[in-house]
Design a protein around this motif. Structure first.
Motif, PDB file in Angstrom:
ATOM      1  N   MET A  63      12.453 -25.633 112.500  1.00 46.31           N
ATOM      2  CA  MET A  63      10.924 -25.214 112.939  1.00 46.31           C
ATOM      3  C   MET A  63      10.993 -25.130 114.562  1.00 46.31           C
ATOM      4  N   ASP A  96      10.159 -21.774 116.491  1.00 47.42           N
ATOM      5  CA  ASP A  96       9.181 -21.805 117.486  1.00 47.42           C
ATOM      6  C   ASP A  96       9.907 -21.291 118.811  1.00 47.42           C
ATOM      7  N   ILE A 103      10.625 -17.113 118.441  1.00 48.99           N
ATOM      8  CA  ILE A 103       9.257 -16.305 118.314  1.00 48.99           C
ATOM      9  C   ILE A 103       8.737 -16.251 119.953  1.00 48.99           C
ATOM     10  N   ARG A 104       8.833 -17.482 120.586  1.00 49.34           N
ATOM     11  CA  ARG A 104       8.423 -17.597 122.010  1.00 49.34           C
ATOM     12  C   ARG A 104       9.199 -16.743 122.979  1.00 49.34           C
ATOM     13  N   MET A 126      10.241 -13.432 108.884  1.00 47.02           N
ATOM     14  CA  MET A 126       9.676 -13.480 107.596  1.00 47.02           C
ATOM     15  C   MET A 126      10.848 -14.042 106.529  1.00 47.02           C
ATOM     16  N   LEU A 183       0.861 -13.938 107.026  1.00 48.30           N
ATOM     17  CA  LEU A 183       1.450 -14.319 108.328  1.00 48.30           C
ATOM     18  C   LEU A 183       2.163 -13.077 108.711  1.00 48.30           C
ATOM     19  N   HIS A 196      -0.075 -10.967 110.644  1.00 44.97           N
ATOM     20  CA  HIS A 196      -0.559 -11.830 111.812  1.00 44.97           C
ATOM     21  C   HIS A 196       0.501 -11.744 112.924  1.00 44.97           C
ATOM     22  N   ILE A 197       1.746 -11.785 112.657  1.00 49.13           N
ATOM     23  CA  ILE A 197       2.786 -11.996 113.788  1.00 49.13           C
ATOM     24  C   ILE A 197       2.819 -10.310 114.255  1.00 49.13           C
ATOM     25  N   LYS A 219      -0.895 -18.854 120.679  1.00 53.67           N
ATOM     26  CA  LYS A 219      -0.658 -17.960 119.487  1.00 53.67           C
ATOM     27  C   LYS A 219       0.576 -18.438 118.562  1.00 53.67           C
ATOM     28  N   VAL A 220       1.570 -18.739 119.316  1.00 55.25           N
ATOM     29  CA  VAL A 220       2.841 -19.130 118.859  1.00 55.25           C
ATOM     30  C   VAL A 220       2.642 -20.393 118.204  1.00 55.25           C
ATOM     31  N   GLU A 221       1.650 -21.615 118.944  1.00 56.98           N
ATOM     32  CA  GLU A 221       1.637 -22.831 118.373  1.00 56.98           C
ATOM     33  C   GLU A 221       0.967 -22.705 117.023  1.00 56.98           C
ATOM     34  N   GLU A 222      -0.273 -21.974 116.937  1.00 58.80           N
ATOM     35  CA  GLU A 222      -0.949 -21.534 115.613  1.00 58.80           C
ATOM     36  C   GLU A 222      -0.044 -21.282 114.392  1.00 58.80           C
ATOM     37  N   VAL A 223       0.781 -20.232 114.889  1.00 60.98           N
ATOM     38  CA  VAL A 223       1.671 -19.577 113.823  1.00 60.98           C
ATOM     39  C   VAL A 223       2.637 -20.956 113.286  1.00 60.98           C
ATOM     40  N   MET A 224       3.324 -21.519 114.137  1.00 50.72           N
ATOM     41  CA  MET A 224       4.170 -22.741 113.962  1.00 50.72           C
ATOM     42  C   MET A 224       3.158 -23.796 112.944  1.00 50.72           C
ATOM     43  N   ALA A 259       0.852 -23.136 111.394  1.00 45.27           N
ATOM     44  CA  ALA A 259       0.467 -22.584 109.869  1.00 45.27           C
ATOM     45  C   ALA A 259       1.835 -22.753 108.824  1.00 45.27           C
ATOM     46  N   VAL A 260       3.091 -22.155 109.410  1.00 52.78           N
ATOM     47  CA  VAL A 260       4.240 -22.390 108.542  1.00 52.78           C
ATOM     48  C   VAL A 260       4.528 -23.975 108.338  1.00 52.78           C
ATOM     49  N   SER A 261       4.210 -24.741 109.099  1.00 56.34           N
ATOM     50  CA  SER A 261       4.540 -26.061 108.873  1.00 56.34           C
ATOM     51  C   SER A 261       3.622 -26.866 107.762  1.00 56.34           C
ATOM     52  N   CYS A 292      -6.639 -14.746 110.325  1.00 58.59           N
ATOM     53  CA  CYS A 292      -5.381 -14.848 109.618  1.00 58.59           C
ATOM     54  C   CYS A 292      -5.243 -16.425 109.201  1.00 58.59           C
ATOM     55  N   ILE A 293      -5.082 -17.051 110.467  1.00 54.42           N
ATOM     56  CA  ILE A 293      -4.697 -18.354 110.659  1.00 54.42           C
ATOM     57  C   ILE A 293      -5.530 -19.313 109.654  1.00 54.42           C
ATOM     58  N   LEU A 303      -4.688 -18.778 105.987  1.00 56.47           N
ATOM     59  CA  LEU A 303      -3.614 -19.520 105.720  1.00 56.47           C
ATOM     60  C   LEU A 303      -3.737 -20.992 105.709  1.00 56.47           C
TER      61      LEU A 303
END
Lengths: 100, 100, 100, 100
Positions: free
Chosen positions: B54, B58, B61-62, B91, C57, C60-61, C86-91, C93-95, D35-36, D39
């Motif tokens: 993870m 992170d 992407i960043r 993905m 997802l 979204h990305i 935005k990246v923290e939100e994505v991570m 969600a993946v979590s 989206c988030i 999810l």
């Protein structure tokens, strides 16, 4: 004796291979390997670890849970609780595997 | 340079700790530790490994995905495809993590 | 507009199919279907749901995260923080997907 | 009778709630929810579904697997194979849950 005793050598061999894979991950990071390639290898090590877990769970049900079922068969309440405790342990273990 | 370069030492430390945990698993099997306790430890190592994954995702992407987004910003079709390829890689990586 | 807007009909169709599968599960339980067969169907519905999640997802990305990367490109600190958020939100969600 | 028979009403209630959650997802998509947030809700439905799966698995081991263990207790080879087949079914079910 735990259920996996008869296959101890096989589990040790699998765990040594996983240890080697983790060292391989350190090398990849050391050599600035592309993130996605490191992630692919992490997924592969995770799968190998969960494979060992599934093997241990299989033998646990096949031996320890079976023994508990037989031992409590036709017995009074207290003995049945022993079997229930075994099932709860198994379910907690599966839960931990699912959530990681 | 991959996205995790700045935190390389931290990742190496985490991977060395995971290597130690895998050796701990070998000791547990060697000492006939109760199956369920080995499984609990396997779940913990799996979680630590996925935590590293993870973290790498992170930073990927960043940095890498962000760079691709900026590089293709306002560009012609071919360049946009580069960004799309990055997203597809991400993905697939998430997919591999989910399925193991 | 969220990233999935262009494929809204496709997502609605997939979610309606999943709704039908959940009703199918109720029928299976009602008809005393063998536990393992119900479990197989639950795994299949879970997979379909996660497939929808992966699709959302992806979009979204491809859209929201890309927009944030472009909007903050070459900007001052505060704007960069928007991308990081935005990246923290994505991570996260993946979590959440990995842990369920 | 499958292991979950005694708690059928409880499982039906949980599955109806999940069906409602899936319809809620359709509404969220229809209303262009971020989206988030969709999810997050998908992760919650997935968790609820896996909870039903874990409950069914628990009762399956507690009843069907126990019955097989008792029935084959002290019996000849062929009967033991019946128990082994039950364990293999359980392990495949866990495997399918882990991989989705």
């Amino acid at each position: 004796m735990p259920g996996y005793t008869m296959n101890k050598d096989q589990y040790q061999a699998r765990l040594r291979r996983i240890e080697g894979q983790v060292r391989g991950l350190q090398r990849m990071v050391d050599e600035d390997t592309y993130c996605i390639d490191v992630l692919t290898q992490i997924a592969s090590v995770t799968k190998a670890l969960q494979g060992v877990g599934m093997g241990l769970l299989d033998e646990h049900i096949r031996h320890c849970v079976k023994d508990a079922a037989e031992a409590t068969s036709g017995r009074e309440e207290a003995a049945v609780d022993e079997f229930d405790a075994k099932v709860e342990e198994v379910m907690s273990a599966v839960s931990r595997m699912l959530r990681t």
